[in-house]
Structure formats: C-alpha cells, structure tokens
Design a protein around this motif. Structure first.
Motif, PDB file in Angstrom:
ATOM      1  N   UNK A  85       0.817  -1.213   0.000  1.00  0.00           N
ATOM      2  CA  UNK A  85       0.000   0.000   0.000  1.00  0.00           C
ATOM      3  C   UNK A  85       0.850   1.262   0.000  1.00  0.00           C
ATOM      4  N   UNK A  86       2.118   1.141   0.365  1.00  0.00           N
ATOM      5  CA  UNK A  86       3.010   2.295   0.378  1.00  0.00           C
ATOM      6  C   UNK A  86       4.441   1.791   0.243  1.00  0.00           C
ATOM      7  N   UNK A  87       5.220   2.459  -0.599  1.00  0.00           N
ATOM      8  CA  UNK A  87       6.594   1.995  -0.823  1.00  0.00           C
ATOM      9  C   UNK A  87       7.544   2.444   0.283  1.00  0.00           C
ATOM     10  N   UNK A  88       7.247   3.573   0.946  1.00  0.00           N
ATOM     11  CA  UNK A  88       8.147   4.095   1.966  1.00  0.00           C
ATOM     12  C   UNK A  88       7.924   3.438   3.329  1.00  0.00           C
ATOM     13  N   UNK A  89       6.658   3.273   3.702  1.00  0.00           N
ATOM     14  CA  UNK A  89       6.367   2.685   5.005  1.00  0.00           C
ATOM     15  C   UNK A  89       5.099   1.837   4.893  1.00  0.00           C
ATOM     16  N   UNK A  90       5.199   0.658   4.270  1.00  0.00           N
ATOM     17  CA  UNK A  90       3.999  -0.145   4.009  1.00  0.00           C
ATOM     18  C   UNK A  90       3.369  -0.701   5.276  1.00  0.00           C
ATOM     19  N   UNK A  91       2.043  -0.822   5.228  1.00  0.00           N
ATOM     20  CA  UNK A  91       1.274  -1.410   6.324  1.00  0.00           C
ATOM     21  C   UNK A  91       0.563  -2.692   5.894  1.00  0.00           C
ATOM     22  N   UNK A 112       9.458   8.220  11.992  1.00  0.00           N
ATOM     23  CA  UNK A 112       8.881   8.456  10.676  1.00  0.00           C
ATOM     24  C   UNK A 112       9.302   9.822  10.141  1.00  0.00           C
ATOM     25  N   UNK A 113       9.800   9.822   8.897  1.00  0.00           N
ATOM     26  CA  UNK A 113      10.173  11.045   8.197  1.00  0.00           C
ATOM     27  C   UNK A 113       9.454  11.061   6.850  1.00  0.00           C
ATOM     28  N   UNK A 114       9.436  12.205   6.147  1.00  0.00           N
ATOM     29  CA  UNK A 114       8.758  12.256   4.842  1.00  0.00           C
ATOM     30  C   UNK A 114       9.346  11.316   3.805  1.00  0.00           C
ATOM     31  N   UNK A 115      10.588  10.867   3.974  1.00  0.00           N
ATOM     32  CA  UNK A 115      11.220   9.984   2.991  1.00  0.00           C
ATOM     33  C   UNK A 115      11.313   8.552   3.513  1.00  0.00           C
ATOM     34  N   UNK A 116      10.527   8.249   4.528  1.00  0.00           N
ATOM     35  CA  UNK A 116      10.536   6.910   5.097  1.00  0.00           C
ATOM     36  C   UNK A 116      11.060   6.906   6.520  1.00  0.00           C
ATOM     37  N   UNK A 117      10.882   5.798   7.235  1.00  0.00           N
ATOM     38  CA  UNK A 117      11.333   5.738   8.633  1.00  0.00           C
ATOM     39  C   UNK A 117      12.854   5.694   8.742  1.00  0.00           C
ATOM     40  N   UNK A 118      13.375   6.443   9.702  1.00  0.00           N
ATOM     41  CA  UNK A 118      14.792   6.327  10.056  1.00  0.00           C
ATOM     42  C   UNK A 118      14.893   5.243  11.115  1.00  0.00           C
ATOM     43  N   UNK A 132      27.695 -12.367  22.423  1.00  0.00           N
ATOM     44  CA  UNK A 132      28.812 -11.444  22.245  1.00  0.00           C
ATOM     45  C   UNK A 132      28.924 -10.958  20.803  1.00  0.00           C
ATOM     46  N   UNK A 133      28.270 -11.678  19.877  1.00  0.00           N
ATOM     47  CA  UNK A 133      28.239 -11.249  18.477  1.00  0.00           C
ATOM     48  C   UNK A 133      26.997 -10.387  18.269  1.00  0.00           C
ATOM     49  N   UNK A 134      27.209  -9.102  18.041  1.00  0.00           N
ATOM     50  CA  UNK A 134      26.070  -8.191  17.867  1.00  0.00           C
ATOM     51  C   UNK A 134      26.373  -7.199  16.747  1.00  0.00           C
ATOM     52  N   UNK A 135      25.332  -6.562  16.276  1.00  0.00           N
ATOM     53  CA  UNK A 135      25.481  -5.554  15.233  1.00  0.00           C
ATOM     54  C   UNK A 135      24.519  -4.406  15.458  1.00  0.00           C
ATOM     55  N   UNK A 136      24.939  -3.209  15.085  1.00  0.00           N
ATOM     56  CA  UNK A 136      24.097  -2.007  15.147  1.00  0.00           C
ATOM     57  C   UNK A 136      24.017  -1.448  13.735  1.00  0.00           C
ATOM     58  N   UNK A 137      22.805  -1.293  13.229  1.00  0.00           N
ATOM     59  CA  UNK A 137      22.636  -0.817  11.852  1.00  0.00           C
ATOM     60  C   UNK A 137      21.726   0.394  11.801  1.00  0.00           C
ATOM     61  N   UNK A 138      22.020   1.287  10.866  1.00  0.00           N
ATOM     62  CA  UNK A 138      21.234   2.483  10.621  1.00  0.00           C
ATOM     63  C   UNK A 138      20.690   2.408   9.200  1.00  0.00           C
ATOM     64  N   UNK A 139      19.483   2.892   9.001  1.00  0.00           N
ATOM     65  CA  UNK A 139      18.874   2.783   7.680  1.00  0.00           C
ATOM     66  C   UNK A 139      17.718   3.772   7.560  1.00  0.00           C
ATOM     67  N   UNK A 140      17.499   4.307   6.364  1.00  0.00           N
ATOM     68  CA  UNK A 140      16.302   5.083   6.045  1.00  0.00           C
ATOM     69  C   UNK A 140      15.460   4.239   5.099  1.00  0.00           C
ATOM     70  N   UNK A 141      14.239   3.941   5.483  1.00  0.00           N
ATOM     71  CA  UNK A 141      13.374   3.074   4.699  1.00  0.00           C
ATOM     72  C   UNK A 141      13.165   1.750   5.393  1.00  0.00           C
ATOM     73  N   UNK A 142      12.033   1.116   5.120  1.00  0.00           N
ATOM     74  CA  UNK A 142      11.711  -0.149   5.750  1.00  0.00           C
ATOM     75  C   UNK A 142      12.469  -1.310   5.111  1.00  0.00           C
ATOM     76  N   UNK A 143      12.638  -2.383   5.884  1.00  0.00           N
ATOM     77  CA  UNK A 143      13.256  -3.596   5.365  1.00  0.00           C
ATOM     78  C   UNK A 143      12.238  -4.443   4.615  1.00  0.00           C
ATOM     79  N   UNK A 144      10.955  -4.025   4.694  1.00  0.00           N
ATOM     80  CA  UNK A 144       9.910  -4.789   4.018  1.00  0.00           C
ATOM     81  C   UNK A 144       9.044  -3.893   3.164  1.00  0.00           C
TER      82      UNK A 144
END
Length: 584
Positions: free
Chosen positions: A405-411, A554-560, A572-584
C-alpha cells in the motif's frame, strides 16, 4: 572584546528567548466532563502535554495563552461535532493557571436510520439506532461511500444524505438516498504544457487507458509515473469532466526550469564507515525527459564512480512504452578476506505498468580479485580464491510485482521479485554460470501493530570455470541478518561460526513487528535467520539466528531506523545498523 561580547550575546539571547517562551503558556486543568478522556480533550484544545519519554521531568499540561480567546469556540465546535449541542463551559484564567469546568449535557441519539440504495454499500454506514450522533463521523461515512462507488467505477451516482436534528428531543433522523448510475470508463488523454517533450512519452505513463473501467487508483498511478520522469516542476492529472459516463484524462505539466540537481555530503554507513559522496543529475537532458548523471563516493573500504543515462519510451510496443537505460563505472570494494576492483557497463530495456516492473539487459564486468594487503606481520594472508582477472558477459532479467500500500512505510500488501543472470561461455577461459534470486515480502497491520515477514532464496549454479568470489552470496546487514555487518557472513559452518568464502545457496527468513510508542516514534522486535552453504541447490546447511530490538522515527522519505541485533547462540556477536526506509 568584540568577540567576547558576541559570544556572550549568543548565549544570553537564546536563554532569554527560552524564558519568554516558558512564560507564554499556563498550566491547564479540566473538570466536570467524564465522557471524554483528558487526552482527547487536550488534543482537541491543542494542549502541550508531557513527553512520556522524558519521564524524569515534572511537566504539567499547558496551553499557549494566545489560544485563550479561541477556547469557547473550540470547545463548542468539538462538543457539537460529538453530538453534545447543549454543552456549556466555565473558563477561569489567572496568572498561574487556566481552569475549565465542562457540563456536557445530553447527547443527540440516532432514532431513525433510512437507507435507500442499489449499490450494496450499506455496510459502510456504521451508525446504528441508539448510537450517539457525531457530525464528523456522518461526514466521513459520506466520503467513504463516494470512494467505494468510485473504486467500483461508478462516477455518475446520485447521492443525497441528510441528518435531521431535533434539539428538544435530542434525537437525529439520518437519511441516505443513493442511485449508483452506470459504469464509467476512461476517455482520451489530453496533455498540455509540453515544450521539449513529445506527447507520446507522457502517454506511455498514462495508466488510465481509454475504454478501461474508471479507477481512482489508476489516476493516482498516472500522476506518480509522470512525476517520476523527473522532468517537471508540477504535474496535474484531472478527471473532473464527464460525457455520458466517459471521463477524459486531462494532464497539465510544467517542465523543469532548473534542470541540474546536485547532492553532496559526508555520511556514515554501517558497512563501509565514514564516506564522502556527491551526485549530479541533468534532468530533461536534451529534451524528451532523458536523464544523465554521475555519482561519486569515497570511503576507506569503497571507492565508487557511476555514470548513468536514461531515455523513456525509446519505442512504443502495443501501446506500452519501453524505456532504455545504461550504467557504466568503476568500483573498488573491500570484502572480508579479499578485495574486488571492477569496471562495468550495463544496458537494459525496461517497462513499468502499475505494480509490475520488467527489466532485461546485457552486462559486461571486468573483475580483479586480490588478497588483503593490510595484515599484520605475523598473520597468514587470507584469500578466498586465487587472485586473478575475470571478464564476465551476461544477459539478465529482473521482475518485480509490488502490491504494497506504500513503498516508503507499508502497512498492508505483499512484494515479489525475482532476478536471474546467465554468464555466457563466449571464450575458453570464460566463466559460465546461472545466478538466481527470489524474494517475497508480506505485511499486515492489526490495529496499530504491523507484522511483516521477508524470505530470500538464492542459488548460484557454476557451469564452466570458477566464478569470482564477489559474484557469490554473502549475508548480513539491514536486509539480511542484523547481528552482523553488511555482507560479512560467508559460508556458515555452525550456529555461531562462518567462513570468508561466498555461498552457492542462500536462504534468509526475517520476521518483524512494529508498534507505535509515541507520536512518530515506533518500536520494533525482529528475528533474522540465515542459511548459506557452498553447494548449489542444497538447503540443508547450518543456520545463524539473531534477534533484536529497534527504533523507527517516521520522516517524509521513510522511517529512520536503528536496529540492534545479537546472535541468539552467541550474544557477544552483535550488530548495530542504521537505515532510512523499511526492510519490508
């Protein structure tokens, strides 16, 4: 002396402004009414409320004193819209607070409900006898019925709604009279405002085609696809005219005046670290909505230069526009255990039609694989494959069907994509292979809770000679396994260990739940599962599983997004990631 005074003023003036700002609000107290919650009333009056995230601060609800003169009318409008026409209010204001006492009175109750219709939309009318009448809901129901009629192709409806209010008896009689009329179809598309762009290019983006049933979604898609040509300052698509159930599509555009678009900056990527990037695009390049551009990026782990050219509607085939595009460039990318230098060129034909995107083309890549050169003196060099040069020539095909239903933040909805490339055995030492990748995403929202799942399946089938390591599958990062960095997972040997070698078979399954916390801030829980082994078509390998939490704004260009993931079998194995836009 001057510099000191300027510094002091810069500190003093903001403090003074803050003090003034604090004095422009007064604490507000509401009593009397027990029908609506305090939060609902505060929202209606635009009261500033305490931020729940700042739980350590003591802050009372307050109102800007500039809104004091409007309080009586705001309260009356709110209670009238909610069916309380007899409500009265006592407002007291002094230098320390605003006190409001509300007597809501007796509400208006729906006594009669008369529906005459031939379109089977009565289920949209949510009012029942005995319900409290709400003007806002009455207006919204009318809008919903009209939208439902248009979605079914009925644009010639005769629709009349009335609400008869008896203030003495506190009752409402609602009437809905609807005749749906006939099915409407789209007519000719008319285009105005073109100067250097041929009309056929615009018509290739018209999804509301002549003779098809009227559909507002196709009108919206027409606007979107014309605007995506990136050659117009404004686009207007109108369907206001109608001739005997035939609706012409009127399009008015204004071509770009400033055709050059430049972007540049310094950023941080969770995989390549700090980077500098810049891009320059020439819109409407020599007319006909063509585009050319260049993108440059530099970081310690990657250097990139790409040139692009795009021509929409290179030719028209059965009323469908076929676009042409090309990319060429150079990249120098450091993987885990080896480095890849690549020169490449791609040429493709593409067609977009509503939810469907088809792209097929031919690619040429000249790849150099070398081992790491930044090892310590006592370390043994790690090298995934023998260093060498690989010249690959392959046709490829990408298919995407996007029903979200939406490319930036689909529901709601789903997304399907598949890609395949076939390495040609054009000379004795050439590498022949088939690489395919399939992806499916599905998401659904229950009240405010959005649940999503993403599955990816990839296979490399090596036919002749050895494939360069960078063409195999690696996992990790925001779109795979978030306990690891991007492309940092090689062939998996156990639940906690992997190698530097790329895989021939890849499976990745992710689950995610998003829920609103406050305002535009959402919280998330996720689980990622990765299988990557060194045998083609073998889906029985070890699996690395991770779980984690995330925050979305939520931002106008997708979720941060900020995600923190850990290996469930090795915290002990972990990761921190940053992204603009949904993974789905």
């Amino acid at each position: 002396m001057f510099n000191c005074m300027r510094f002091c003023l810069f500190i003093f003036v903001p403090l003074l402004l803050c003090a003034v700002e604090e004095n422009t609000t007064l604490p507000i107290h509401i009593s009397g009414d027990t029908f609506f919650s305090q939060e609902i009333l505060f929202d209606a009056l635009d009261v500033k409320q305490k931020n729940p995230l700042l739980f350590w601060k003591e802050e009372q609800p307050s109102l800007d004193i500039k809104l004091l003169p409007t309080l009586p009318q705001t309260l009356k409008s709110f209670y009238d819209s909610e069916g309380f026409y007899d409500a009265n209010f006592t407002i007291k204001e002094n230098n320390s607070s605003i006190d409001i006492d509300i007597k809501a009175g007796k509400p208006i109750i729906v006594k009669e409900l008369n529906i005459t219709e031939d379109a089977n939309v009565s289920s949209i009318i949510s009012f029942k006898k005995g319900d409290r009448f709400r003007a806002k809901a009455f207006i919204q129901i009318k809008q919903n019925i009209i939208e439902a009629l248009l979605d079914k192709g009925y644009c010639s409806y005769d629709f009349d709604t009335k609400a008869f209010i008896d203030l003495e008896k506190h009752t409402a009689a609602l009437r809905y009279l609807l005749k749906k009329g006939g099915i409407c179809t789209f007519g000719d598309a008319n285009v105005e405002g073109l100067e250097s762009i041929e009309k056929e290019i615009i018509l290739s983006r018209v999804r509301a085609k002549k003779g098809e049933r009227f559909d507002p979604k196709k009108v919206e898609q027409t606007y979107t696809d014309i605007y995506r040509l990136n050659s117009f300052d404004s686009v207007l698509v109108s369907v206001d005219r109608k001739f005997y159930n035939v609706v012409p599509v009127d399009i008015e555009v204004h071509e770009v005046e400033n055709a050059y678009h430049f972007e540049g900056g310094v950023g941080y990527d969770t995989y390549i670290g700090p980077r500098i990037h810049a891009s320059l695009i020439k819109k409407n390049f020599y007319g006909n909505a063509q585009q050319s551009g260049i993108r440059l990026s530099w970081s310690k782990r990657e250097q990139l230069a790409i040139g692009k050219y795009y021509k929409p509607a290179l030719f028209i085939w059965w009323d469908y526009g076929i676009d042409f595009g090309s990319e060429f460039g150079y990249s120098n990318l450091e993987f885990r255990g080896f480095k890849e230098k690549k020169g490449f060129g791609k040429f493709y034909l593409e067609h977009n039609e509503g939810r469907l995107n088809l792209r097929g083309g031919l690619a040429l890549e000249n790849i150099d694989i070398t081992s790491h050169e930044d090892l310590n003196k006592n370390e043994t060099p790690l090298q995934a494959v023998s260093a060498g040069n690989f010249l690959l020539l392959y046709p490829y095909l990408n298919i995407v069907y996007d029903a979200r239903d939406d490319k930036l933040n689909p529901k709601y909805g789903y997304y399907l994509s598949s890609s395949v490339e076939y390495g040609l055995d054009y000379k004795s030492d050439a590498t022949s292979y088939i690489k395919s990748l399939f992806e499916a995403r599905v998401m659904h929202t229950f009240n405010d809770l959005t649940l999503a799942s993403v599955v990816k399946i990839g296979v490399v089938d090596e036919k002749v000679n050895r494939l360069p390591e960078s063409k195999r599958f690696f996992a990790g990062g925001s779109f795979a396994n978030r306990a690891y960095g991007f492309n940092s997972i090689g062939v998996i040997t156990s639940k906690t260990t992997d190698t530097i070698f790329g895989g021939y078979t890849w499976e990745n399954l992710s689950f995610e739940a998003n829920y609103p916390l406050i305002g535009k801030v959402y919280g998330a829980l996720f689980n990622d599962n990765t299988m990557l082994n060194d045998t083609s078509y073998d889906f029985t390998g070890n699996i690395i599983s991770s779980a984690g939490i995330g925050i979305r704004y939520l931002t106008p260009i997708g979720p941060f997004k900020v995600d923190v993931g850990v290996n469930v079998n090795k915290p002990s194995q972990y990761g921190i990631s940053f992204q603009i836009g949904q993974s789905f």
